[in-house]
Design a protein around this motif. Structure first.
Motif, PDB file in Angstrom:
ATOM      1  N   MET A 146       9.792  -0.635  -6.605  1.00 29.60           N
ATOM      2  CA  MET A 146       9.134  -1.886  -6.233  1.00 29.60           C
ATOM      3  C   MET A 146       8.010  -1.582  -5.260  1.00 29.60           C
ATOM      4  SD  MET A 146      11.289  -4.969  -6.831  1.00 29.60           S
ATOM      5  CE  MET A 146      11.966  -5.634  -5.353  1.00 29.60           C
ATOM      6  N   PRO A 147       6.789  -1.903  -5.622  1.00 26.97           N
ATOM      7  CA  PRO A 147       5.690  -1.715  -4.674  1.00 26.97           C
ATOM      8  C   PRO A 147       5.953  -2.577  -3.434  1.00 26.97           C
ATOM      9  CG  PRO A 147       4.862  -2.308  -6.851  1.00 26.97           C
ATOM     10  CD  PRO A 147       6.339  -2.495  -6.892  1.00 26.97           C
ATOM     11  N   PHE A 149       4.070  -4.393  -1.733  1.00 25.14           N
ATOM     12  CA  PHE A 149       3.509  -5.752  -1.698  1.00 25.14           C
ATOM     13  C   PHE A 149       4.340  -6.718  -2.535  1.00 25.14           C
ATOM     14  CE2 PHE A 149       0.899  -3.717  -5.062  1.00 25.14           C
ATOM     15  CZ  PHE A 149       1.029  -4.624  -6.102  1.00 25.14           C
ATOM     16  N   VAL A 150       5.038  -6.180  -3.531  1.00 20.78           N
ATOM     17  CA  VAL A 150       5.928  -7.036  -4.313  1.00 20.78           C
ATOM     18  C   VAL A 150       7.119  -7.459  -3.452  1.00 20.78           C
ATOM     19  CG1 VAL A 150       7.501  -7.115  -6.281  1.00 20.78           C
ATOM     20  CG2 VAL A 150       5.235  -6.082  -6.534  1.00 20.78           C
ATOM     21  N   THR A 153       5.971  -9.979  -1.058  1.00 19.63           N
ATOM     22  CA  THR A 153       5.786 -11.274  -1.706  1.00 19.63           C
ATOM     23  C   THR A 153       7.118 -12.002  -1.875  1.00 19.63           C
ATOM     24  OG1 THR A 153       3.999 -10.259  -2.946  1.00 19.63           O
ATOM     25  CG2 THR A 153       4.741 -12.403  -3.682  1.00 19.63           C
ATOM     26  N   PHE A 154       8.116 -11.249  -2.356  1.00 19.84           N
ATOM     27  CA  PHE A 154       9.428 -11.866  -2.528  1.00 19.84           C
ATOM     28  C   PHE A 154       9.974 -12.385  -1.192  1.00 19.84           C
ATOM     29  CE2 PHE A 154      10.327  -9.236  -6.563  1.00 19.84           C
ATOM     30  CZ  PHE A 154       9.792 -10.250  -7.345  1.00 19.84           C
ATOM     31  N   LEU A 156       8.290 -13.261   1.427  1.00 20.09           N
ATOM     32  CA  LEU A 156       7.526 -14.443   1.841  1.00 20.09           C
ATOM     33  C   LEU A 156       7.969 -15.664   1.052  1.00 20.09           C
ATOM     34  CD1 LEU A 156       3.838 -13.316   2.307  1.00 20.09           C
ATOM     35  CD2 LEU A 156       5.455 -14.143   4.016  1.00 20.09           C
ATOM     36  N   VAL A 260      -1.295  -0.667   5.433  1.00 21.78           N
ATOM     37  CA  VAL A 260      -2.604  -1.186   5.056  1.00 21.78           C
ATOM     38  C   VAL A 260      -2.448  -2.475   4.245  1.00 21.78           C
ATOM     39  CG1 VAL A 260      -4.677  -0.694   3.706  1.00 21.78           C
ATOM     40  CG2 VAL A 260      -3.688   1.081   5.148  1.00 21.78           C
ATOM     41  N   ILE A 261      -1.413  -2.503   3.399  1.00 16.40           N
ATOM     42  CA  ILE A 261      -1.186  -3.697   2.586  1.00 16.40           C
ATOM     43  C   ILE A 261      -0.327  -4.716   3.319  1.00 16.40           C
ATOM     44  CG2 ILE A 261       0.309  -4.442   0.694  1.00 16.40           C
ATOM     45  CD1 ILE A 261      -1.195  -2.782  -1.160  1.00 16.40           C
ATOM     46  N   ASN A 264      -1.855  -6.799   5.961  1.00 13.37           N
ATOM     47  CA  ASN A 264      -2.708  -7.825   5.367  1.00 13.37           C
ATOM     48  C   ASN A 264      -1.908  -9.034   4.927  1.00 13.37           C
ATOM     49  OD1 ASN A 264      -5.609  -7.771   4.909  1.00 13.37           O
ATOM     50  ND2 ASN A 264      -5.214  -5.649   4.354  1.00 13.37           N
ATOM     51  N   ILE A 265      -0.794  -8.755   4.222  1.00 13.34           N
ATOM     52  CA  ILE A 265      -0.005  -9.858   3.691  1.00 13.34           C
ATOM     53  C   ILE A 265       0.600 -10.684   4.813  1.00 13.34           C
ATOM     54  CG2 ILE A 265       2.053 -10.444   2.348  1.00 13.34           C
ATOM     55  CD1 ILE A 265       1.448  -8.045   0.595  1.00 13.34           C
TER      56      ILE A 265
END
Lengths: 318, 350, 296
Positions: A146-147, A149-150, A153-154, A156, A260-261, A264-265
């Motif tokens: 799982m990246p 950012f995924v 996202t979950f 969040l 870095v990601i 941002n998120i």
């Protein structure tokens, strides 16, 4: 523990790190500055205004002068220069401030990663070939597939959207919100950063534990009549940690990259967010500065790993 | 004769391998008396080490003790709970292993590993530490006070094995099982370790079970010996008797394979012909018959049981060396290939 | 990938090798997760191929559905913030991911194997230089180097692939170098050398076929890593440029609308995760199949 030899070794390594950092910094500097269309890029500036700005940043000088000035600034004053987008903003203090924020999140992620990874790895090894082991080894593949950012996202989605009203403000990401700096908010981004690596640590720990459990000294420990938990923690895990330590270097790199990601998120005003933002804003000076900082962090982390070996394995001396 | 301290009855240990079930220990029974020194001898694969590990339920996966009894102080060790057997391990029955290099934990100090053995059985930390130094002195490690802080890699092979022995003796056990304790060591160090074990056996009165493939070690240390072959006991008895009058051809062959400085005749050193049997498919009848110089037809089909062959001496053989000497001129036999001394030759049957 | 192993099996002449590969194939088929993953990946490739000729809607067609509208019969995965069909964009995204993943690994194999073979076989200064470069690369965050590279070269599919190859060839080179080093001392290589075989023949005729198993495994694990790199770059906005969709950029676009239209971010996220997972399971399966000793 800290013998003379170790101190000399640390000294040598620090010198080496300094040179590596300078080399990385130089490569990025030269790479970026020989770009077509100048390092300073803006559609809104014309004529004299543009010339003035070029002069302000010494971009009208030959490359080797720019490089010499940059290098002198870094070596003598630790000065990484001035932001190309926000005129007057000095990069070194900016980057240092952001580093403390990123380091805080990163440290939590690191602790979380290692803690969870070790526990799961040991459990899977002790329960080898049972359903527990099977579930854990399978989910660990899912984990590192799982990246981040995924995962972010979950998280969040669950905490911000579905449970949003109840936990408003309990996470970094708020539309129009910002950094509030509370420890209570740190675990979501730390989890997203660390989870993929926790799976890797777990896999490695499991393999390492299985190797160690077969060793003769574990049999000796059993023959002494030690309790099974004591055998696993004191005798097996201590030894299993030695190969696991190897992954700490890549782990730090992974957390830096991930930040870095993730920053941002979650809207964390750290080094990672700055790096991504500067790339998009084409603020080369900051890109170079942040990357220099990253090179230093990786160097120090690798040194830390080498010193950790000494603590864990008495056979290693420098 | 005093009552035995340990009674092993019909012990069976199996390994479930990919190729099938290997019965490494197959119906082994013996007694161990307080303070005696018993040798268990055999080639690798004879089941001697697995027997020792089975006593304390330390058989590694995929091995399982599948039957029998191990009676110690009127309780069957095989029936105890995991915690009860843990209490016995190291306190009443201690064990030391072949390779002190790999048997000591490399990341913990030697002293800690010895003290830990005592703390596991209720001794306070300070007391354990003090006794650790004492124990190291007892096993004749010089400068014991400073050696406790050394890690295993800082000790020599002989010192490591002494430390292992100290660990074994830590709780003054009534039985000490030593699994090939000298095999990994230099010859000169081997002798020192054996001497030490002998002294400790006499001074402390702990019974010693010595697992070895080396008849010389048995001669130097033990009063009684058990000979194992392919998971069975093939002969047992007092060391003098066995060395003087071995009754099983396998024991006889083992003894003939020891180099002797006092050999009168200029004879070649003889190793045992053939290879150890594949325990996945053990031979029919007597398991030694494919390699036996004195086999008769019955050996191919019927399995012999342990029978009294002299006072306190028992052997599992249809022929026995007495008959082999008498009828097959065993002592003059130079050719000890399978079937050499008997009327039965390879390929004749089965 | 699994069928590739079977094809290779037929090309290898020596009987010992052939049984190795057929054994591996048999072990792989018994691995349930690897088998399911293979089926999924075959389907994914078919979808990507289909997308060349057909997508339900044009992937860049704006306003064909109400913006942020959820899944419906006309739009199975709903629409995004400017009313584009998410399913159509997802299908094109699959193409991008597979091209990046497989494309980079083909190049990585070429570069890594060549460098590894030469460094391992000739040793000396060449090996020292290669080892030094590899160590330098290990000391810096590869993804961020790729990020800077794409940024310098300009974002395009080719440049993304180049950037990933530049930062990801070392694992393969290091592994092949190690294999070569250990193999060049083995008897059959000594024998080939003694009988006057040319280095090229030894390297590609003897050493390479014997290192093929680990190379396949390494390349299989490299595919998801490359796909992740691309998603990462596109998520940050320096990767695949609009209007061409990438799973990474689709997720980035959707995150702002997480509250009102979670399907926009969920669709590419789930597709990406499952694809990476499938490659990793397949890699695990191949490793266990090709090197039974590595099990447990």
């Amino acid at each position: 523990m800290l013998t003379r030899g170790t101190l000399i070794y640390i000294g040598q390594r620090i010198v080496l790190i300094a040179f590596t950092v300078l080399a990385v910094s130089s490569i990025v500097f030269l790479g970026i500055h020989r770009l077509p269309g100048d390092a300073l890029f803006s559609e809104h500036l014309h004529g004299q205004q543009y010339e003035l700005l070029l002069h302000h940043y010494h971009l009208d000088e030959p490359l080797w002068i720019q490089y010499r000035d940059y290098l002198t600034g870094v070596v003598t004053r630790g000065d990484l220069g001035e932001s190309l987008v926000n005129k007057g903003v000095q990069i070194t203090p900016l980057v240092l401030r952001e580093l403390t924020i990123s380091a805080e999140v990163g440290a939590f992620a690191l602790i979380f990663t290692i803690g969870l990874g070790l526990v799961l790895g040991v459990v899977a090894a002790v329960r080898q070939n049972t359903w527990v082991d099977y579930v854990l080894t399978t989910t660990s593949v899912i984990g590192y597939s799982m990246p981040n950012f995924v995962i972010a996202t979950f998280l969040l989605l669950v905490f911000a959207v579905w449970l949003g009203n109840q936990t408003d403000g309990a996470f970094y990401y708020q539309i129009g919100g910002g950094w509030t700096g509370s420890i209570g908010q740190i675990w979501l981004p730390a989890f997203a950063l660390g989870f993929p690596y926790a799976s890797i640590v777990a896999r490695l720990t499991r393999a390492s534990m299985l190797e160690v459990i077969r060793q003769d000294y574990i049999r000796t420990a059993r023959a002494k009549g030690l309790k099974e938990t004591v055998i696993m923690v004191r005798h097996a895990l201590r030894n299993a940690l030695i190969p696991v330590t190897t992954i700490l270097g890549p782990l730090v790199i992974g957390i830096i990259t991930g930040s870095v990601i993730i920053e941002n998120i979650f809207g964390i005003p750290g080094l990672g967010k700055e790096f991504a933002q500067s790339i998009l804003n084409r603020d080369y000076a900051i890109v170079i500065g942040v990357f220099t900082m990253y090179a230093a962090m990786v160097g120090v982390a690798n040194l830390g790993v080498d010193l950790l070996y000494v603590l864990i394995d008495p056979r290693i001396r420098y | 004769m005093p009552a035995p301290i340990l009674q092993v009855r019909d012990l069976r240990t199996q390994f479930l391998t990919d190729g099938g079930v290997v019965t490494a220990v197959d119906g082994v029974s013996f007694d161990l008396f307080p303070g005696e020194s018993l040798g268990i001898v055999g080639e690798s694969g004879s089941g001697k080490s697995v027997t020792a590990l089975s006593l304390l339920r330390l058989v590694p996966d995929p091995g399982r003790v599948v039957g029998g009894k191990v009676l110690f102080r009127n309780q069957d060790l095989l029936q105890l709970s995991d915690d009860e057997i843990r209490q016995i391990r190291g306190r009443d029955i201690a064990m030391i292993f072949q390779d002190p290099q790999s048997s000591l934990n490399p990341v913990l100090t030697t002293g800690f590993q010895i003290a830990e053995a005592m703390q596991a059985h209720g001794k306070a930390k300070a007391e354990a530490n003090a006794r650790t130094v004492e124990l190291l002195k007892r096993v004749r490690i010089p400068a014991a006070e400073s050696r406790v802080k050394d890690f295993p890699h800082q000790l020599s092979g002989g010192m490591r094995q002494r430390a292992m022995i100290a660990m074994g003796l830590a709780n003054a056990p009534s039985i000490l099982i030593a699994d090939e304790p000298t095999t990994a060591l230099d010859v000169t160090v081997q002798a020192q370790i054996l001497e030490l074990l002998g002294d400790l056996n006499r001074e402390l009165g702990a019974a010693i079970v010595m697992i070895t493939h080396n008849m010389g070690v048995v001669a130097g240390l033990c009063s009684r010996v058990i000979v194992m072959y392919a998971g069975h006991i093939v002969e047992e008895g007092p060391v003098e008797e066995i060395f003087e009058r071995p009754q099983h051809p396998y024991t006889w062959s083992l003894l003939r394979s020891i180099p002797r400085v006092d050999a009168l005749r200029h004879e070649r050193l003889r190793s045992i012909e053939g290879i150890a049997p594949d325990l996945l498919r053990p031979p029919s009848g007597c398991r030694f018959h494919p390699r036996c110089p004195f086999r008769i037809e019955r050996c191919f089909t019927d399995e012999p049981t342990l029978e009294e062959v002299a006072t306190n001496q028992r052997a599992a053989c249809w022929v026995t060396m007495e008959r082999a000497r008498r009828e097959m001129h065993a002592d003059d036999l130079l050719d000890i290939r399978p079937g050499a001394g008997s009327g039965v030759h390879p390929g004749e049957q089965i | 990938m699994a069928t590739a192993a079977a094809v290779v099996a037929r090309e290898i002449p020596s009987p010992e090798q052939a049984s190795l590969w057929s054994d591996a194939w048999r072990r792989l088929r018994r691995n349930r997760m690897a088998l399911i993953s293979t089926i999924y990946l075959v389907l994914l490739v078919l979808v990507a191929l289909l997308a060349i000729f057909y997508t339900p809607y044009r992937m860049s067609a704006v306003g064909i559905a109400p913006t942020y509208s959820g899944p419906s019969q006309a739009h199975l995965l709903g629409a995004d913030g400017v009313g584009r069909d998410v399913l159509s964009r997802l299908m094109i995204g699959a193409q991008i991911s597979l091209i990046v993943g497989v494309g980079t690994q083909l190049l990585v194999v070429v570069v890594g194997v060549t460098v590894g073979l030469l460094a391992g076989y000739y040793r000396g200064w060449l090996d020292s230089v290669v080892t030094f470069i590899i160590n330098v690369f290990y000391g810096i965050p590869d993804l961020l180097v790729a990020l800077i590279l794409v940024f310098l070269l300009g974002p395009s599919l080719t440049n993304i692939i180049i950037a990933i190859v530049v930062t990801r060839w070392m694992d393969m080179a290091r592994m092949v170098r190690g294999q070569t080093l250990s193999m060049r001392e083995r008897e059959f290589i000594e024998a080939a050398r003694a009988s006057g075989a040319k280095p090229v023949k030894i390297l590609f005729g003897h050493i390479l076929p014997n290192a093929l198993g680990p190379i396949i495994v390494q390349a299989t694990f490299g595919v998801p890593a490359a796909i992740l790199f691309e998603a990462f770059l596109s998520f940050l906005g320096v990767g695949i440029q609009p209007p061409t969709p990438s799973w990474g950029s689709m997720a980035a676009d959707g995150i702002a609308a997480l509250r009102i239209a979670p399907h926009i971010v969920l669709a590419p996220s789930i597709a990406l995760s499952i694809t990476l997972m499938a490659f990793n399971f397949l890699g695990d399966g191949l490793r266990d199949a090709l090197d039974p000793r590595s099990r447990r």
